[in-house]
Design a protein around this motif. Structure first.
Motif, PDB file in Angstrom:
ATOM      1  N   GLN A 104      15.560  -1.401   4.095  1.00  0.00           N
ATOM      2  CA  GLN A 104      15.298  -0.424   3.041  1.00  0.00           C
ATOM      3  C   GLN A 104      15.785   0.972   3.436  1.00  0.00           C
ATOM      4  OE1 GLN A 104      11.794  -0.423   0.709  1.00  0.00           O
ATOM      5  NE2 GLN A 104      11.141  -2.475   1.336  1.00  0.00           N
TER       6      GLN A 104
ATOM      7  N   LYS B 161       5.573   3.627  -1.581  1.00  0.00           N
ATOM      8  CA  LYS B 161       4.886   4.875  -1.917  1.00  0.00           C
ATOM      9  C   LYS B 161       5.555   6.104  -1.296  1.00  0.00           C
ATOM     10  CE  LYS B 161       0.453   2.431  -2.141  1.00  0.00           C
ATOM     11  NZ  LYS B 161      -0.885   2.264  -1.511  1.00  0.00           N
ATOM     12  N   GLN B 162       6.616   5.883  -0.502  1.00  0.00           N
ATOM     13  CA  GLN B 162       7.269   6.992   0.184  1.00  0.00           C
ATOM     14  C   GLN B 162       8.516   7.455  -0.553  1.00  0.00           C
ATOM     15  OE1 GLN B 162       5.651   8.327   2.886  1.00  0.00           O
ATOM     16  NE2 GLN B 162       4.181   6.758   2.228  1.00  0.00           N
ATOM     17  N   ASN B 163       8.772   8.752  -0.454  1.00  0.00           N
ATOM     18  CA  ASN B 163      10.044   9.293  -0.923  1.00  0.00           C
ATOM     19  C   ASN B 163      11.022   9.185   0.244  1.00  0.00           C
ATOM     20  OD1 ASN B 163      12.243  10.707  -1.849  1.00  0.00           O
ATOM     21  ND2 ASN B 163      11.050  12.452  -2.630  1.00  0.00           N
ATOM     22  N   MET B 164      11.740   8.085   0.296  1.00  0.00           N
ATOM     23  CA  MET B 164      12.572   7.783   1.454  1.00  0.00           C
ATOM     24  C   MET B 164      13.637   8.847   1.700  1.00  0.00           C
ATOM     25  SD  MET B 164      11.418   4.839   2.669  1.00  0.00           S
ATOM     26  CE  MET B 164      12.713   3.948   3.516  1.00  0.00           C
ATOM     27  N   GLY B 165      14.094   9.476   0.649  1.00  0.00           N
ATOM     28  CA  GLY B 165      15.151  10.478   0.786  1.00  0.00           C
ATOM     29  C   GLY B 165      14.724  11.706   1.575  1.00  0.00           C
ATOM     30  N   GLU B 166      13.407  11.896   1.752  1.00  0.00           N
ATOM     31  CA  GLU B 166      12.913  13.063   2.483  1.00  0.00           C
ATOM     32  C   GLU B 166      12.760  12.814   3.990  1.00  0.00           C
ATOM     33  OE1 GLU B 166       9.248  14.139   0.666  1.00  0.00           O
ATOM     34  OE2 GLU B 166      10.187  15.061  -1.099  1.00  0.00           O
TER      35      GLU B 166
ATOM     36  N   TYR C 249      19.306   4.625   2.439  1.00  0.00           N
ATOM     37  CA  TYR C 249      19.254   6.092   2.443  1.00  0.00           C
ATOM     38  C   TYR C 249      19.855   6.676   3.732  1.00  0.00           C
ATOM     39  CZ  TYR C 249      15.856   5.192  -1.277  1.00  0.00           C
ATOM     40  OH  TYR C 249      15.226   4.756  -2.428  1.00  0.00           O
TER      41      TYR C 249
END
Length: 335
Positions: A82, A58-63, A86
């Motif tokens: 994971q 559910k997270q935007n890992m790139g942020e 990134y």
């Protein structure tokens, strides 16, 4: 038995997590007072890998700039794998090493080998003509060998072990003591009964005629058991390597006490130091992997960090302390 072990593991994890979390909250508040804005997200893993996978999905890992935790090694591996896609750094709060081979993991706890070498370096630099004796059990025979390699003239005695008991041959040990030199005794075991017994024997042997000082290269939980006499440890100037030092009544401790109504334990202090170190470095440059190669040793309320990069396995903390019991207190020794 399995259910009992799981309950104990969960209880310990909750205790450690609450301590780390309370310290981290203090760090976020402290960095905000410096004018640094921080967006923090907190999640409960419930010690469940599937729960963690659901959180990450559910997270935007790139942020994300960095992730602290989780505590458990298997769940840490899942998050690190994971996050590595990134290039997000993972800070392992209570882990010194694992079978992870990922370049984005920061192991904040110095490995046992680092602590052992730090202790032996300290003793080697301090030694003149002292009589060195090593008391070890079968589990720690490798450590006995390492100490003997560093100090070839050291004497050693292994304890008597059977299925139910573990003990030291007092008569054989007394023959190893020197009447002309100070006796420096390494105690290498993770058995609290042996620690209590040997500490008592050393304390009885510690006289003006046969001065004794006690050391270990690995101060594990056995040395912290209630049956081990703090008075004896103090009498013996017990000296050991440590990942943390005793906290003074500094600004963090006073602020923590005012907010939570009690003094911080070692996990709360670690949570503060770890988080404050991370946030300061990210404030300096929002790329922890890069900034860690340009900033060296950092030290805070009770912990210090000096990360060295391993090409394949991430970053390892090399910083540690030498601590000594003296006059019923524990003080940091500056080598």
């Amino acid at each position: 038995i399995a259910n009992t072990e799981q309950a104990i593991q969960r209880s310990n994890a909750i205790s450690y997590s609450l301590g780390l979390y309370s310290g981290a909250l203090m760090a976020v508040d402290s960095i905000a007072k410096l004018g640094v804005s921080v967006d923090v997200k907190t999640f409960d893993t419930e010690l469940n890998k599937e729960k963690v996978r659901s959180i990450l999905a559910k997270q935007n890992m790139g942020e994300l700039d960095a992730i602290i935790g989780p505590l458990q090694a298997d769940i840490l591996k899942e998050v690190a794998s994971q996050a590595n896609q990134y290039q997000i750094p993972i800070i392992a709060p209570l882990t010194s090493e694992s079978d992870l081979s990922l370049p984005n993991v920061f192991f904040s706890v110095p490995a046992d080998q680092i602590l052992r070498n730090r202790m032996l370096d300290y003793v080697e630099a301090l030694k003149t003509d002292q009589n060195i004796i090593v008391i070890s059990d079968s589990k720690n025979d490798t450590t006995r060998i390492l100490i003997k390699q560093r100090f070839p003239l050291a004497k050693s005695i292994q304890v008597l072990e059977d299925e139910e008991n573990i003990s030291l041959d007092i008569e054989a040990f007394s023959l190893l003591l020197s009447l002309e030199k100070e006796n420096w005794v390494f105690v290498e075991t993770d058995n609290f009964k042996l620690v209590a017994s040997v500490t008592s024997i050393l304390n009885s042997s510690n006289t003006e005629e046969t001065p004794v000082r006690m050391f270990t290269t690995n101060k594990n939980k056995a040395f912290e058991n209630d049956v081990v006499s703090g008075t004896h440890l103090s009498n013996l100037n017990f000296t050991y390597p440590s990942i943390y030092k005793e906290t003074a009544n500094d600004a963090f401790v006073r602020s923590y006490r005012a907010r939570f109504g009690s003094s911080p334990d070692r996990y709360a202090t670690r949570g503060f130091d770890l988080t404050y170190d991370l946030l300061l470095k990210l404030a300096y440059r929002p790329d922890l992997l890069a900034v860690s190669e340009s900033i060296g040793l950092t030290e805070y309320s009770g912990n210090k960090f000096d990360y060295a990069k391993d090409l394949a396995s991430g970053y390892f903390n090399l910083a540690s302390y030498i601590m000594m019991y003296q006059n019923m207190s524990i003080k940091q020794i500056t080598p």
